[in-house]
Scaffold this motif. Sequence first.
Motif, mmCIF file in Angstrom:
data_model
loop_
_atom_site.group_PDB
_atom_site.id
_atom_site.type_symbol
_atom_site.label_atom_id
_atom_site.label_comp_id
_atom_site.label_asym_id
_atom_site.label_seq_id
_atom_site.Cartn_x
_atom_site.Cartn_y
_atom_site.Cartn_z
ATOM 1 N N THR A 24 0.840 -1.193 0.000
ATOM 2 C CA THR A 24 0.000 0.000 0.000
ATOM 3 C C THR A 24 0.876 1.244 0.000
ATOM 4 O O THR A 24 1.827 1.338 0.786
ATOM 5 C CB THR A 24 -0.892 0.006 1.253
ATOM 6 O OG1 THR A 24 -1.712 -1.151 1.219
ATOM 7 C CG2 THR A 24 -1.762 1.253 1.292
ATOM 8 N N ARG A 34 -11.635 8.644 1.540
ATOM 9 C CA ARG A 34 -11.211 7.265 1.262
ATOM 10 C C ARG A 34 -12.366 6.505 0.607
ATOM 11 O O ARG A 34 -13.405 6.311 1.223
ATOM 12 C CB ARG A 34 -10.783 6.583 2.547
ATOM 13 C CG ARG A 34 -9.634 7.286 3.274
ATOM 14 C CD ARG A 34 -9.539 6.842 4.713
ATOM 15 N NE ARG A 34 -10.767 7.170 5.447
ATOM 16 C CZ ARG A 34 -11.014 6.789 6.700
ATOM 17 N NH1 ARG A 34 -10.128 6.066 7.361
ATOM 18 N NH2 ARG A 34 -12.154 7.119 7.287
ATOM 19 N N LEU A 36 -13.606 3.037 -0.940
ATOM 20 C CA LEU A 36 -13.388 1.598 -1.070
ATOM 21 C C LEU A 36 -14.039 1.134 -2.368
ATOM 22 O O LEU A 36 -15.236 1.312 -2.580
ATOM 23 C CB LEU A 36 -14.005 0.858 0.121
ATOM 24 C CG LEU A 36 -13.972 -0.672 0.058
ATOM 25 C CD1 LEU A 36 -12.534 -1.183 0.094
ATOM 26 C CD2 LEU A 36 -14.783 -1.277 1.193
ATOM 27 N N SER A 69 -9.066 2.674 -2.575
ATOM 28 C CA SER A 69 -8.553 1.396 -2.086
ATOM 29 C C SER A 69 -9.270 0.299 -2.861
ATOM 30 O O SER A 69 -10.487 0.131 -2.724
ATOM 31 C CB SER A 69 -8.803 1.248 -0.584
ATOM 32 O OG SER A 69 -8.296 0.017 -0.105
ATOM 33 N N ARG A 71 -10.363 -3.319 -3.727
ATOM 34 C CA ARG A 71 -10.518 -4.606 -3.044
ATOM 35 C C ARG A 71 -11.019 -5.642 -4.053
ATOM 36 O O ARG A 71 -12.218 -5.678 -4.376
ATOM 37 C CB ARG A 71 -11.514 -4.477 -1.886
ATOM 38 C CG ARG A 71 -11.697 -5.771 -1.075
ATOM 39 C CD ARG A 71 -12.747 -5.563 0.009
ATOM 40 N NE ARG A 71 -13.026 -6.792 0.746
ATOM 41 C CZ ARG A 71 -12.393 -7.174 1.834
ATOM 42 N NH1 ARG A 71 -11.436 -6.426 2.338
ATOM 43 N NH2 ARG A 71 -12.715 -8.310 2.442
ATOM 44 N N ALA A 87 -3.420 2.818 -7.351
ATOM 45 C CA ALA A 87 -4.146 2.998 -6.094
ATOM 46 C C ALA A 87 -3.701 1.930 -5.102
ATOM 47 O O ALA A 87 -3.005 0.979 -5.466
ATOM 48 C CB ALA A 87 -5.657 2.911 -6.318
ATOM 49 N N ALA A 88 -4.106 2.109 -3.864
ATOM 50 C CA ALA A 88 -3.813 1.106 -2.846
ATOM 51 C C ALA A 88 -4.599 -0.165 -3.124
ATOM 52 O O ALA A 88 -5.717 -0.113 -3.637
ATOM 53 C CB ALA A 88 -4.163 1.648 -1.460
ATOM 54 N N GLN A 90 -6.187 -3.665 -1.469
ATOM 55 C CA GLN A 90 -6.591 -4.276 -0.207
ATOM 56 C C GLN A 90 -6.773 -5.772 -0.418
ATOM 57 O O GLN A 90 -7.578 -6.185 -1.256
ATOM 58 C CB GLN A 90 -7.884 -3.643 0.291
ATOM 59 C CG GLN A 90 -8.291 -4.100 1.672
ATOM 60 C CD GLN A 90 -9.566 -3.396 2.113
ATOM 61 O OE1 GLN A 90 -10.633 -3.981 2.071
ATOM 62 N NE2 GLN A 90 -9.457 -2.145 2.520
ATOM 63 N N ALA A 100 -12.909 -3.258 6.424
ATOM 64 C CA ALA A 100 -12.741 -2.392 5.258
ATOM 65 C C ALA A 100 -13.780 -1.278 5.257
ATOM 66 O O ALA A 100 -13.473 -0.120 4.940
ATOM 67 C CB ALA A 100 -12.844 -3.225 3.981
ATOM 68 N N SER A 103 -13.004 1.543 7.738
ATOM 69 C CA SER A 103 -11.862 2.405 7.439
ATOM 70 C C SER A 103 -12.040 3.223 6.162
ATOM 71 O O SER A 103 -11.075 3.787 5.660
ATOM 72 C CB SER A 103 -10.591 1.554 7.335
ATOM 73 O OG SER A 103 -10.698 0.624 6.272
ATOM 74 N N CYS A 104 -13.265 3.275 5.626
ATOM 75 C CA CYS A 104 -13.485 4.057 4.410
ATOM 76 C C CYS A 104 -14.545 5.122 4.657
ATOM 77 O O CYS A 104 -15.247 5.104 5.667
ATOM 78 C CB CYS A 104 -13.890 3.154 3.240
ATOM 79 S SG CYS A 104 -15.604 2.579 3.309
#
Length: 219
Positions: A24, A34, A36, A69, A71, A87-88, A90, A100, A103-104
């Motif tokens: 990440t 953020r 997701l 993020s 996923r 991008a990051a 997950q 998840a 944290s978004c």
Amino acid sequence: DPDRLHVVGALRYPHLHGPPYPPTPAASAEPRARILVALPIDPVLARHCLSALRRAFPDGGAGDRLAFSIRPHPLAPLAARELAGWAAIQDPARVRFPEALASCDAVLFCGSTVGFEAIAARRPAVRFRAALMIDLDENYGAGVPSCDEATMRETLLRVRDHGLPDAAWCAAERILADCFLPPDREAVERVFSHAAGRPAADPFQEAPAPLPYDANAAR
């Protein structure tokens, strides 16, 4: 207790034996919303979504105060090289979905129950619907805003600035209540009592009489 059964029917993740996800990127000091991005099990739709994101935000959202993020679906992981550098990433095998969501700030999804879970967690949700693909998931109705390749940028920026309107929250919560009704404790107890061999007052215990069978009519 080592003999306690913790999980039943757990799915294996085949990508655990493949190359690891890219690390990440370091978090930016500038506050960013953020997002997701929960990719679907359909790899074609997932690639449509990623392609639309890259066109809408070629810098990964940095210039618009967004941090994506990505996923991948645990049963349809995309190759790490398709996701790296933009991008990051997950890893769903290491981050549980409730974590998840916690944290978004908002969720971009394509279908299934992801939108319901986001709304239940009080996270604004936006559904991506590829313009050139047939929509087979109409469960969300007007309760969750949707976007396609042409409207993704403006839709996500509107959610970043204003969240979901009250009418959308109300509609989404009505859908959530209709699809996930409270558990019927008495029905569950009847099922398990019957399975354990204990008598239970269940009107469905006796099988209905078979329908009359006419061999000539069946030919």
